[in-house]
Design a protein around this motif. Sequence first.
Motif, PDB file in Angstrom:
ATOM      1  N   GLY A  57       0.915  -1.131  -0.113  1.00 36.71           N
ATOM      2  CA  GLY A  57       0.003  -0.125  -0.015  1.00 36.71           C
ATOM      3  C   GLY A  57       0.861   1.224  -0.180  1.00 36.71           C
ATOM      4  O   GLY A  57       2.051   1.085  -0.137  1.00 36.71           O
ATOM      5  N   HIS A  58       0.032   2.234   0.070  1.00 33.25           N
ATOM      6  CA  HIS A  58       0.865   3.690   0.163  1.00 33.25           C
ATOM      7  C   HIS A  58       0.550   4.424   1.481  1.00 33.25           C
ATOM      8  O   HIS A  58      -0.458   4.511   1.921  1.00 33.25           O
ATOM      9  N   GLY A  59       1.879   4.727   2.349  1.00 31.78           N
ATOM     10  CA  GLY A  59       1.841   5.397   3.628  1.00 31.78           C
ATOM     11  C   GLY A  59       1.166   4.474   4.565  1.00 31.78           C
ATOM     12  O   GLY A  59       0.212   4.890   5.499  1.00 31.78           O
ATOM     13  N   ILE A  60       2.053   3.280   4.756  1.00 26.46           N
ATOM     14  CA  ILE A  60       1.621   2.361   5.486  1.00 26.46           C
ATOM     15  C   ILE A  60       2.344   2.127   6.897  1.00 26.46           C
ATOM     16  O   ILE A  60       2.275   1.028   7.511  1.00 26.46           O
ATOM     17  N   GLN A  61       3.283   2.854   7.131  1.00 30.50           N
ATOM     18  CA  GLN A  61       4.436   2.612   8.184  1.00 30.50           C
ATOM     19  C   GLN A  61       3.713   2.684   9.731  1.00 30.50           C
ATOM     20  O   GLN A  61       4.242   2.205  10.531  1.00 30.50           O
ATOM     21  N   ALA A  62       2.645   3.279   9.789  1.00 38.82           N
ATOM     22  CA  ALA A  62       1.713   3.192  11.013  1.00 38.82           C
ATOM     23  C   ALA A  62       0.873   2.029  11.448  1.00 38.82           C
ATOM     24  O   ALA A  62       0.104   1.718  12.264  1.00 38.82           O
ATOM     25  N   SER A  63       0.821   1.023  10.244  1.00 43.80           N
ATOM     26  CA  SER A  63      -0.018   0.059  10.331  1.00 43.80           C
ATOM     27  C   SER A  63       0.041  -0.952  11.522  1.00 43.80           C
ATOM     28  O   SER A  63       1.435  -1.060  12.024  1.00 43.80           O
ATOM     29  N   ARG A  64      -0.937  -1.543  12.195  1.00 41.61           N
ATOM     30  CA  ARG A  64      -0.783  -2.400  13.335  1.00 41.61           C
ATOM     31  C   ARG A  64      -0.887  -3.779  12.963  1.00 41.61           C
ATOM     32  O   ARG A  64      -0.515  -4.693  13.474  1.00 41.61           O
ATOM     33  N   THR A  65      -0.900  -4.169  11.742  1.00 38.96           N
ATOM     34  CA  THR A  65      -1.140  -5.300  11.304  1.00 38.96           C
ATOM     35  C   THR A  65      -0.027  -6.194  11.402  1.00 38.96           C
ATOM     36  O   THR A  65      -0.123  -7.451  11.754  1.00 38.96           O
ATOM     37  N   LEU A 105       6.333  -4.914   5.995  1.00 43.22           N
ATOM     38  CA  LEU A 105       5.460  -3.711   5.097  1.00 43.22           C
ATOM     39  C   LEU A 105       6.235  -3.606   3.712  1.00 43.22           C
ATOM     40  O   LEU A 105       7.386  -3.287   3.785  1.00 43.22           O
ATOM     41  N   ILE A 106       5.509  -3.219   2.634  1.00 40.80           N
ATOM     42  CA  ILE A 106       5.843  -2.968   1.569  1.00 40.80           C
ATOM     43  C   ILE A 106       5.300  -1.536   1.017  1.00 40.80           C
ATOM     44  O   ILE A 106       4.244  -1.650   0.635  1.00 40.80           O
ATOM     45  N   ASP A 107       5.970  -0.709   1.466  1.00 40.29           N
ATOM     46  CA  ASP A 107       5.361   0.760   1.183  1.00 40.29           C
ATOM     47  C   ASP A 107       5.643   1.225  -0.152  1.00 40.29           C
ATOM     48  O   ASP A 107       6.734   1.595  -0.475  1.00 40.29           O
ATOM     49  N   LEU A 108       4.576   1.432  -1.198  1.00 42.87           N
ATOM     50  CA  LEU A 108       4.897   1.744  -2.511  1.00 42.87           C
ATOM     51  C   LEU A 108       4.864   3.182  -2.739  1.00 42.87           C
ATOM     52  O   LEU A 108       4.012   3.802  -1.955  1.00 42.87           O
ATOM     53  N   PRO A 109       5.125   3.739  -3.820  1.00 40.99           N
ATOM     54  CA  PRO A 109       4.942   5.201  -4.248  1.00 40.99           C
ATOM     55  C   PRO A 109       3.802   5.281  -5.036  1.00 40.99           C
ATOM     56  O   PRO A 109       3.210   4.134  -5.532  1.00 40.99           O
ATOM     57  N   LEU A 110       3.162   6.482  -4.824  1.00 40.79           N
ATOM     58  CA  LEU A 110       1.978   6.519  -5.641  1.00 40.79           C
ATOM     59  C   LEU A 110       2.155   6.447  -6.980  1.00 40.79           C
ATOM     60  O   LEU A 110       3.249   6.824  -7.552  1.00 40.79           O
ATOM     61  N   GLY A 111       1.178   6.334  -7.923  1.00 39.67           N
ATOM     62  CA  GLY A 111       1.168   6.312  -9.407  1.00 39.67           C
ATOM     63  C   GLY A 111       1.962   4.955  -9.996  1.00 39.67           C
ATOM     64  O   GLY A 111       2.658   5.213 -10.954  1.00 39.67           O
ATOM     65  N   MET A 112       2.209   4.080  -9.161  1.00 35.17           N
ATOM     66  CA  MET A 112       2.988   2.943  -9.557  1.00 35.17           C
ATOM     67  C   MET A 112       2.096   2.118 -10.868  1.00 35.17           C
ATOM     68  O   MET A 112       0.973   1.873 -10.690  1.00 35.17           O
ATOM     69  N   GLY A 113       2.672   1.984 -11.825  1.00 40.05           N
ATOM     70  CA  GLY A 113       1.884   1.555 -13.130  1.00 40.05           C
ATOM     71  C   GLY A 113       1.545   0.045 -12.992  1.00 40.05           C
ATOM     72  O   GLY A 113       2.108  -0.759 -12.213  1.00 40.05           O
ATOM     73  N   GLU A 114       0.576  -0.555 -14.256  1.00 40.78           N
ATOM     74  CA  GLU A 114       0.602  -1.892 -14.114  1.00 40.78           C
ATOM     75  C   GLU A 114       1.420  -2.735 -14.361  1.00 40.78           C
ATOM     76  O   GLU A 114       1.651  -3.932 -13.614  1.00 40.78           O
ATOM     77  N   ILE A 115       2.604  -2.358 -14.980  1.00 39.61           N
ATOM     78  CA  ILE A 115       3.915  -3.272 -15.266  1.00 39.61           C
ATOM     79  C   ILE A 115       4.512  -3.460 -13.936  1.00 39.61           C
ATOM     80  O   ILE A 115       5.134  -4.633 -13.868  1.00 39.61           O
ATOM     81  N   ALA A 116       4.744  -2.277 -13.450  1.00 41.19           N
ATOM     82  CA  ALA A 116       5.671  -2.258 -11.991  1.00 41.19           C
ATOM     83  C   ALA A 116       4.793  -3.188 -11.007  1.00 41.19           C
ATOM     84  O   ALA A 116       5.346  -3.740 -10.229  1.00 41.19           O
ATOM     85  N   LEU A 117       3.444  -3.239 -10.821  1.00 38.78           N
ATOM     86  CA  LEU A 117       2.681  -3.600  -9.948  1.00 38.78           C
ATOM     87  C   LEU A 117       2.774  -5.516 -10.208  1.00 38.78           C
ATOM     88  O   LEU A 117       2.889  -6.135  -9.404  1.00 38.78           O
ATOM     89  N   ALA A 118       2.740  -5.580 -11.560  1.00 40.98           N
ATOM     90  CA  ALA A 118       2.872  -7.001 -11.973  1.00 40.98           C
ATOM     91  C   ALA A 118       4.333  -7.666 -11.632  1.00 40.98           C
ATOM     92  O   ALA A 118       4.538  -8.842 -11.200  1.00 40.98           O
TER      93      ALA A 118
END
Length: 292
Positions: free
Chosen positions: A23-31, A50-63
């Motif tokens: 996700g994005h901006g997830i460093q405070a997650s309690r999970t 936690l895998i904190d991702l940048p906004l605007g990550m495209g389809e290819i990068a997500l795959a």
Amino acid sequence: MGTEVEVMGEAPLPGAVLAGLIGHGIQASRTPRMHMEEGAAVGFPYDYRLIDLPLGMGEIALAQLLNNLEDAGYCGINVTVPYKREILTHLDALSDDARAVGAVNTVLFTKDGRIGHNTDYWGFAESLRRGLPDAARDHVLLLGAGGAGHAVAHALVDAGVRQLLVRDMNQALADELVDELNARVGPGRARAVTDIGEAAGAADGIVNATPVGMLKMPGMPIDGALIAPRQWVADIVYFPLETELLAHARAKGCAVLSGAGMALFQAVRAFELFTGVTPDADRMKAVFDSFD
């Protein structure tokens, strides 16, 4: 893009369950702590990252990220804003709950492919059942028709809401969700609204399923003057637990429901999917409550 280093990290302990949250901006997650401490309690090593991702990550990068996760030995991942709907095109199959909701927050990597689930649905339904069992459900106003909003909407109509009023800044999203709901549970059960004042005036309850109120997005998703003491108000945001919306509603005398229950119970269900072990919900709640 920087995600490969985050995915690999330190090697997990031999035999450990390896899972994570994207996700994005997830460093405070309690999970992570909820999962790992429950793993320790039931007797096996559990590594949740936690895998904190940048906004605007495209389809290819997500795959490519999903490929990297599988190659690194992850058994699955949780998914949060803004990827709950974007991830659908990268999966091989959906569970019944994910198919009905049209969004995914949990992915299992299996020998049969990537299987998408939605534990948000059950998480919100269980939180509402326990936290506001006697809440009036004639008309409810739902703010937000994104991935989490889809799960909450389906949970609300299945919990007996006679008519769900859906408001989103993106009218197309609201219309799409309403069409999905009416197709599944019958015509007239949901209606997209543009006049939020009129909708709030008719509502017995108001549910925020937008990110507004999070630490990174402070404020309220609705004018506080539209909230009446007769109403109940729920928020799915859980950091902070006492959002500005809930504080305002509580001060007016409304019954309120924080995002804690949904966060807890979606994690309970995800833990079971990742491990095959039924966790102790009360024990996981104690970990959740231990955060300052």
